[in-house]
Design a protein around this motif. Structure first.
Motif, PDB file in Angstrom:
ATOM      1  N   LEU A  51       0.823  -1.203   0.000  1.00  0.00           N
ATOM      2  CA  LEU A  51       0.000   0.000   0.000  1.00  0.00           C
ATOM      3  C   LEU A  51       0.862   1.259   0.000  1.00  0.00           C
ATOM      4  O   LEU A  51       0.466   2.298  -0.544  1.00  0.00           O
ATOM      5  N   ALA A  52       2.049   1.178   0.582  1.00  0.00           N
ATOM      6  CA  ALA A  52       2.932   2.342   0.641  1.00  0.00           C
ATOM      7  C   ALA A  52       3.424   2.775  -0.736  1.00  0.00           C
ATOM      8  O   ALA A  52       4.002   3.861  -0.867  1.00  0.00           O
ATOM      9  N   THR A  53       3.198   1.954  -1.770  1.00  0.00           N
ATOM     10  CA  THR A  53       3.544   2.397  -3.124  1.00  0.00           C
ATOM     11  C   THR A  53       2.544   3.416  -3.651  1.00  0.00           C
ATOM     12  O   THR A  53       2.759   4.007  -4.709  1.00  0.00           O
ATOM     13  N   MET A  54       1.448   3.629  -2.929  1.00  0.00           N
ATOM     14  CA  MET A  54       0.472   4.653  -3.308  1.00  0.00           C
ATOM     15  C   MET A  54       0.951   6.011  -2.796  1.00  0.00           C
ATOM     16  O   MET A  54       1.210   6.172  -1.600  1.00  0.00           O
ATOM     17  N   THR A  55       1.061   6.977  -3.670  1.00  0.00           N
ATOM     18  CA  THR A  55       1.555   8.299  -3.293  1.00  0.00           C
ATOM     19  C   THR A  55       0.402   9.207  -2.874  1.00  0.00           C
ATOM     20  O   THR A  55      -0.765   8.923  -3.181  1.00  0.00           O
ATOM     21  N   PRO A  56       0.701  10.319  -2.192  1.00  0.00           N
ATOM     22  CA  PRO A  56      -0.371  11.237  -1.781  1.00  0.00           C
ATOM     23  C   PRO A  56      -1.261  11.711  -2.929  1.00  0.00           C
ATOM     24  O   PRO A  56      -2.498  11.715  -2.776  1.00  0.00           O
ATOM     25  N   PRO A  57      -0.731  12.113  -4.098  1.00  0.00           N
ATOM     26  CA  PRO A  57      -1.633  12.519  -5.178  1.00  0.00           C
ATOM     27  C   PRO A  57      -2.528  11.384  -5.669  1.00  0.00           C
ATOM     28  O   PRO A  57      -3.695  11.610  -6.036  1.00  0.00           O
ATOM     29  N   GLU A  58      -2.005  10.153  -5.666  1.00  0.00           N
ATOM     30  CA  GLU A  58      -2.812   9.019  -6.108  1.00  0.00           C
ATOM     31  C   GLU A  58      -3.968   8.762  -5.148  1.00  0.00           C
ATOM     32  O   GLU A  58      -5.094   8.498  -5.563  1.00  0.00           O
ATOM     33  N   TYR A  59      -3.687   8.857  -3.843  1.00  0.00           N
ATOM     34  CA  TYR A  59      -4.764   8.666  -2.872  1.00  0.00           C
ATOM     35  C   TYR A  59      -5.777   9.803  -2.955  1.00  0.00           C
ATOM     36  O   TYR A  59      -6.997   9.579  -2.893  1.00  0.00           O
ATOM     37  N   SER A  60      -5.287  11.013  -3.111  1.00  0.00           N
ATOM     38  CA  SER A  60      -6.189  12.165  -3.191  1.00  0.00           C
ATOM     39  C   SER A  60      -7.146  12.057  -4.369  1.00  0.00           C
ATOM     40  O   SER A  60      -8.284  12.530  -4.303  1.00  0.00           O
ATOM     41  N   ALA A  61      -6.700  11.403  -5.449  1.00  0.00           N
ATOM     42  CA  ALA A  61      -7.548  11.273  -6.638  1.00  0.00           C
ATOM     43  C   ALA A  61      -8.748  10.366  -6.383  1.00  0.00           C
ATOM     44  O   ALA A  61      -9.805  10.536  -6.994  1.00  0.00           O
ATOM     45  N   MET A  62      -8.608   9.406  -5.468  1.00  0.00           N
ATOM     46  CA  MET A  62      -9.703   8.470  -5.219  1.00  0.00           C
ATOM     47  C   MET A  62     -10.434   8.753  -3.915  1.00  0.00           C
ATOM     48  O   MET A  62     -11.562   8.312  -3.719  1.00  0.00           O
ATOM     49  N   ARG A  63      -9.843   9.528  -3.032  1.00  0.00           N
ATOM     50  CA  ARG A  63     -10.431   9.753  -1.712  1.00  0.00           C
ATOM     51  C   ARG A  63     -11.869  10.277  -1.757  1.00  0.00           C
ATOM     52  O   ARG A  63     -12.709   9.822  -0.959  1.00  0.00           O
ATOM     53  N   PRO A  64     -12.214  11.216  -2.638  1.00  0.00           N
ATOM     54  CA  PRO A  64     -13.596  11.707  -2.635  1.00  0.00           C
ATOM     55  C   PRO A  64     -14.641  10.630  -2.891  1.00  0.00           C
ATOM     56  O   PRO A  64     -15.815  10.802  -2.542  1.00  0.00           O
ATOM     57  N   TYR A  65     -14.223   9.521  -3.482  1.00  0.00           N
ATOM     58  CA  TYR A  65     -15.158   8.456  -3.816  1.00  0.00           C
ATOM     59  C   TYR A  65     -15.374   7.472  -2.659  1.00  0.00           C
ATOM     60  O   TYR A  65     -16.199   6.572  -2.758  1.00  0.00           O
ATOM     61  N   LEU A  66     -14.619   7.626  -1.561  1.00  0.00           N
ATOM     62  CA  LEU A  66     -14.711   6.685  -0.450  1.00  0.00           C
ATOM     63  C   LEU A  66     -15.859   6.996   0.497  1.00  0.00           C
ATOM     64  O   LEU A  66     -16.219   6.156   1.334  1.00  0.00           O
ATOM     65  N   GLY A  67     -16.436   8.196   0.378  1.00  0.00           N
ATOM     66  CA  GLY A  67     -17.532   8.570   1.260  1.00  0.00           C
ATOM     67  C   GLY A  67     -17.108   8.536   2.718  1.00  0.00           C
ATOM     68  O   GLY A  67     -16.030   9.004   3.079  1.00  0.00           O
TER      69      GLY A  67
END
Length: 301
Positions: free
Chosen positions: A124-140
């Protein structure tokens, strides 16, 4: 034998004529028949593992490529936690039944599962902050804080907190399951009761404590463990149980530490989804001691 690379012990049989396949036909099995390769009338590997359901249980909600990693990371963690609970419940029952040898195997297995989960954070640590930010709004409002299996693991290990029932209030069935786990004696409670049954002195108040309360240090429990550790030959099974519990908490601490480090690496000190405190909460959990007397006695021996 590895199930992924299993092949028949012998070459496939020839066709009805008994003739060998023509030269150059090795890549084409036309005309060949081997009943061992026909699973149409029996259970196959995919059937046994319910792979159709399992591999179609990933439903990304965002257009971001990295969400598949996020989903699979958490789904596989939940599968490992299911096995952990299976083993921890059985280990607790074996301690109740004074059958420690099977419990030792189960506790060792749980420690190894936690090692797997520690290593999984590296993926999971291979996920960078911009990558997480791109999907975070969809997590509700979904959050790992709502993992009922993780909460049951905490409870069976003695980290009881009735406030942790609230994240499950929206699901009555899950709430009932987690609440039942809150009120059952922990694995460590049963270990302490076992020491008393084997003749070691434990304060009556410790034995009669409310199992829904978190584990707290008790001087009589440390004195009992000290007696065990000062004469392992006389109390060998209890001595081994103590070390299995320390192994377990050691692995759990590493799992927690890797969790908080990965979260800080990806989201920093932002609040978690669902309004949780994120890193600040996870850091406080690093200070939780599950089996306090077993750690303190190392100083006092």
């Amino acid at each position: 034998m590895c199930p992924y690379h299993t092949s028949p012990d012998s070459e496939p049989t020839a066709g009805a004529s008994g003739a060998s396949p023509a030269a150059g036909s090795a890549s084409s099995p036309a005309g060949w028949h081997d009943a061992r390769l026909d699973f149409s009338s029996s259970m196959s590997y995919g059937d046994y593992l319910a792979l159709d359901q399992l591999l179609h249980a990933q439903h990304p909600r965002s257009p971001d490529h990295n969400e598949m990693l996020f989903i699979i990371q958490h789904q596989t963690s939940e599968l490992w936690m299911k096995l952990m609970l299976h083993e921890l419940r059985a280990a607790r029952q074996n301690v109740i039944d004074d059958q420690l040898r099977p419990a030792f195997k189960m506790l060792t297995r749980v420690s190894r599962i936690m090692e797997q989960l520690v290593q999984a954070w590296a993926v999971l640590a291979t996920m960078t902050p911009p990558e997480y930010s791109a999907m975070r709004p969809y997590l509700g409002q979904s959050s790992g804080f709502q993992s009922f299996q993780y909460r049951e693991i905490e409870f069976i290990l003695g980290n009881k907190n009735a406030a942790m029932l609230k994240p499950h209030a929206h699901h009555p069935e899950r709430l009932a399951e987690v609440e039942a786990a809150l009120h059952l004696p922990s694995l460590y409670d049963e270990a302490v009761r076992l020491m008393a049954r084997r003749g070691l002195t434990i304060d009556a108040g410790r034995l009669a404590r409310d199992p829904a309360l978190p584990t707290e240090y008790d001087a009589s429990v440390e004195a009992a463990w000290l007696a065990v550790y000062r004469d392992p030959a006389q109390h060998w099974e209890l001595y081994e149980l103590g070390e299995k519990l320390v192994d377990l908490e050691d692995a759990f601490r590493q799992w927690r530490f890797r969790h908080v480090t990965t979260v800080e690496r990806i989201i920093g000190f932002k609040r978690g989804t669902g309004g949780t405190e994120g890193v600040n909460y996870l850091r406080r959990m690093l200070d939780v001691v599950l089996f306090p007397e077993l750690w303190k006695l190392r100083t006092d021996l």
